[in-house]
Write an enzyme that holds these catalytic residues in place. Structure first.
Site, short mmCIF file in Angstrom:
data_model
loop_
_atom_site.label_atom_id
_atom_site.label_comp_id
_atom_site.label_asym_id
_atom_site.label_seq_id
_atom_site.Cartn_x
_atom_site.Cartn_y
_atom_site.Cartn_z
CD GLU A 79 -0.01 27.73 19.64
OE1 GLU A 79 0.68 28.15 20.57
OE2 GLU A 79 0.34 27.79 18.46
CB CYS A 111 2.81 29.82 23.41
SG CYS A 111 3.22 28.61 22.18
CG HIS A 233 6.66 29.86 25.88
ND1 HIS A 233 5.75 28.83 26.07
CD2 HIS A 233 7.00 29.82 24.57
CE1 HIS A 233 5.54 28.22 24.91
NE2 HIS A 233 6.29 28.80 23.99
N1 CAA Z 1 25.04 17.03 20.81
C1 CAA Z 1 24.68 18.13 21.54
N2 CAA Z 1 24.03 19.20 20.99
C2 CAA Z 1 23.73 19.14 19.67
C3 CAA Z 1 24.10 18.03 18.87
C4 CAA Z 1 24.77 16.94 19.50
N3 CAA Z 1 25.11 15.86 18.80
N4 CAA Z 1 23.67 18.27 17.62
C5 CAA Z 1 23.08 19.50 17.62
N5 CAA Z 1 23.12 20.01 18.85
C6 CAA Z 1 22.57 21.28 19.32
C7 CAA Z 1 22.81 22.42 18.34
O1 CAA Z 1 24.12 22.94 18.46
C8 CAA Z 1 21.72 23.40 18.78
O2 CAA Z 1 22.16 24.04 19.95
P1 CAA Z 1 22.21 25.65 19.98
O3 CAA Z 1 20.78 26.10 19.86
O4 CAA Z 1 22.79 25.96 21.32
O5 CAA Z 1 23.05 26.08 18.83
C9 CAA Z 1 20.57 22.47 19.20
O6 CAA Z 1 21.15 21.18 19.37
C10 CAA Z 1 19.47 22.38 18.17
O7 CAA Z 1 19.99 21.93 16.96
P2 CAA Z 1 19.77 22.74 15.57
O8 CAA Z 1 20.16 24.16 15.76
O9 CAA Z 1 20.43 21.95 14.50
O10 CAA Z 1 18.23 22.85 15.34
P3 CAA Z 1 17.09 21.79 15.06
O11 CAA Z 1 17.10 21.32 13.67
O12 CAA Z 1 17.05 20.73 16.12
O13 CAA Z 1 15.84 22.72 15.27
C11 CAA Z 1 14.38 24.23 16.27
C12 CAA Z 1 15.68 23.48 16.45
C13 CAA Z 1 14.50 25.15 15.06
C14 CAA Z 1 14.13 25.10 17.48
C15 CAA Z 1 13.24 23.21 16.06
O14 CAA Z 1 13.14 22.37 17.18
C16 CAA Z 1 11.91 23.86 15.81
O15 CAA Z 1 11.60 24.30 14.71
N6 CAA Z 1 11.06 23.94 16.87
C17 CAA Z 1 9.76 24.55 16.79
C18 CAA Z 1 9.82 26.06 16.91
C19 CAA Z 1 10.16 26.51 18.31
O16 CAA Z 1 10.04 25.78 19.28
N7 CAA Z 1 10.57 27.77 18.42
C20 CAA Z 1 10.83 28.36 19.69
C21 CAA Z 1 10.52 29.84 19.70
S1 CAA Z 1 8.83 30.08 19.16
C22 CAA Z 1 7.88 29.79 20.55
O17 CAA Z 1 8.38 29.81 21.64
C23 CAA Z 1 6.45 29.49 20.38
C24 CAA Z 1 6.26 28.01 20.46
O18 CAA Z 1 6.00 27.46 21.53
C25 CAA Z 1 6.40 27.22 19.25
#
Ligand code: CAA
Length: 392
Positions: A79, A111, A233
């Site tokens: 992709e 993916c 994945h």
């Molecule tokens: N200590 C421990 N854990 C902590 C923490 C700390 N100090 N601060 C935050 N966390 C945890 C949160 O609680 C959260 O855990 P949970 O999911 O269990 O609730 C985790 O860290 C992530 O934190 P946020 O929810 O605040 O999210 P983020 O801003 O880091 O964003 C995301 C996470 C939205 C997935 C981001 O990484 C993103 O946009 N990624 C790209 C999209 C993606 O990967 N999507 C996956 C499905 S799509 C797919 O699979 C296709 C592909 O390959 C892209």
């Protein structure tokens, strides 16, 4: 006829960014990345390393001279394509010196496409049992500086040689797929980075897993107890862990649950150090499992969950072949530890560099001596690749 994965190769770039440094620079708690996402490091690719060079490098590891005379199909799933028209597999076919009477093309659905490529390869070999198909899943995952997905970026390629009487895994004919027309993650042609509805994408991933798994179990009368391991994945390992917990069967014994968890932990080791490699992530998880698990044996059934945003999901399974371990390597983690570490500033410069083309559409690159294959120039808009000569 038994059809499956005869060989698996993997390549990533020679540069690494440690996520503790990224967290420090971005002013976020490092535990958010190490515990919240279960990530440690990400591979960073320079301009001279792209899906073609990574794919060719991964394939080079596994192919013999005889294989190159027999392969009659080269599929690249990606992709992060480098051309809207010419398939990356055509470049790779040429670089590897595969015999000319072959089909070479690219497949796309986020993916998921690596799984579609395996499905097509399987059908082809069913019809032409003596043929071999080279399936490459190659991607560079770039979300952008300070994007939420920044710590989940990565670069790498998995190459799989598909044949009859495979030496690693035999596919079972049990694939169940699901399509949903959703906008969780997409990249319009005019954009170098994707648009992401992050939280929504994670919900869709988990819901596609749960519903496809239910349908798979219904159609095939199988339960989690029938599997030695499940590979997912891996956009980032924590999401896959949530997936495992979602499908965990509480009626399994503590010992059975512990074994599935232990194998899950082995399946994420490489991704934790490489990041998301989109189409290849599921198979990087599979490779990590096979090369690191201490409890797998011939005959064990492994389930695989493929997810591509947009979205297509598929669950299928494969059985381990007697002697599979002889086809694998044991030094992969050491090799990953040899990548050159980057500062956050150098990562930003290297990963997001764009080719500066002159008025003729040309540019010459340098700094690729440590690569196996390299993009060395763009000459009047034509990408030129070489196999890098190593001093003897
Ligand atoms: N200590 C421990 N854990 C902590 C923490 C700390 N100090 N601060 C935050 N966390 C945890 C949160 O609680 C959260 O855990 P949970 O999911 O269990 O609730 C985790 O860290 C992530 O934190 P946020 O929810 O605040 O999210 P983020 O801003 O880091 O964003 C995301 C996470 C939205 C997935 C981001 O990484 C993103 O946009 N990624 C790209 C999209 C993606 O990967 N999507 C996956 C499905 S799509 C797919 O699979 C296709 C592909 O390959 C892209």
């Amino acid at each position: 006829m038994k059809i499956g994965i005869d060989q698996i190769g993997f390549a990533t770039s020679n540069y690494v960014l440690k996520l503790d440094h990224l967290a420090e620079e971005r002013g976020i708690d490092p535990n958010k990345l190490s515990k919240g996402l279960l990530m440690k490091e990400i591979s960073i690719a320079p301009l001279t390393e792209d899906i073609v060079t990574l794919g060719a490098t991964a394939a080079e590891q596994i192919l013999t001279v005889e294989d190159k005379q027999v392969i009659d199909m080269v599929i690249v799933a990606t992709e992060s394509s480098i051309d809207q028209s010419k398939a990356a597999s055509v470049f790779i076919h040429g670089l590897l010196g595969i015999q000319p009477f072959a089909r070479s093309f690219e497949m796309k659905e986020a993916c998921y496409a690596g799984t579609a490529a395996l499905d097509y390869a399987k059908l082809h070999i069913k019809q032409y049992p003596e043929s071999k198909v080279l399936v490459i899943a190659s991607d560079i995952a770039k979300y952008g500086i300070e994007a939420p997905g920044e710590p989940t970026q990565g670069a790498g390629a998995i190459a799989m040689l598909i044949s009859q009487n495979p030496r690693i895994l035999e596919f079972n004919d049990d694939n169940v797929a699901q399509t949903r027309d959703i906008m969780d993650f997409w990249r319009p042609n005019y954009s170098t980075t994707p648009y992401v509805n992050g939280v929504y994408s994670t919900q869709q991933y988990l819901d596609c897993l749960e519903t496809t798994w239910k349908e798979y179990q219904k159609r095939h009368g199988l339960a989690l107890a029938d599997f030695a391991a499940v590979c997912f994945h891996l956009p980032y390992p924590k999401l896959a862990l949530k997936g495992l917990n979602k499908i965990m069967d509480q009626s399994l014994s503590q010992e059975e649950q512990r074994k599935l968890q232990e194998n899950f932990d082995k399946s994420i080791l490489y991704s934790q150090k490489v990041g998301n490699i989109y189409t290849g992530s599921l198979f990087l998880g599979l490779l990590s499992l096979l090369e690191n698990s201490e409890n797998l044996k011939a005959g064990d059934k492994i389930a695989l969950f493929s997810y591509g945003s947009g979205a297509v999901a598929e669950i299928f399974s494969a059985n381990l072949v007697e002697g599979y371990e002889k086809q694998l390597t044991t030094h992969r983690l050491e090799q990953l530890n040899q990548r050159q570490e980057l500062t956050v500033a150098t990562y930003e410069e290297l990963f997001f560099a764009e080719a500066q083309l002159d008025e003729n559409g040309s540019a010459v690159f340098s700094g690729y001596d440590d690569q196996v294959y390299a993009l060395v120039q763009i000459d009047q808009h034509q990408r030129k690749y070489i196999k890098v000569e190593k001093p003897s």
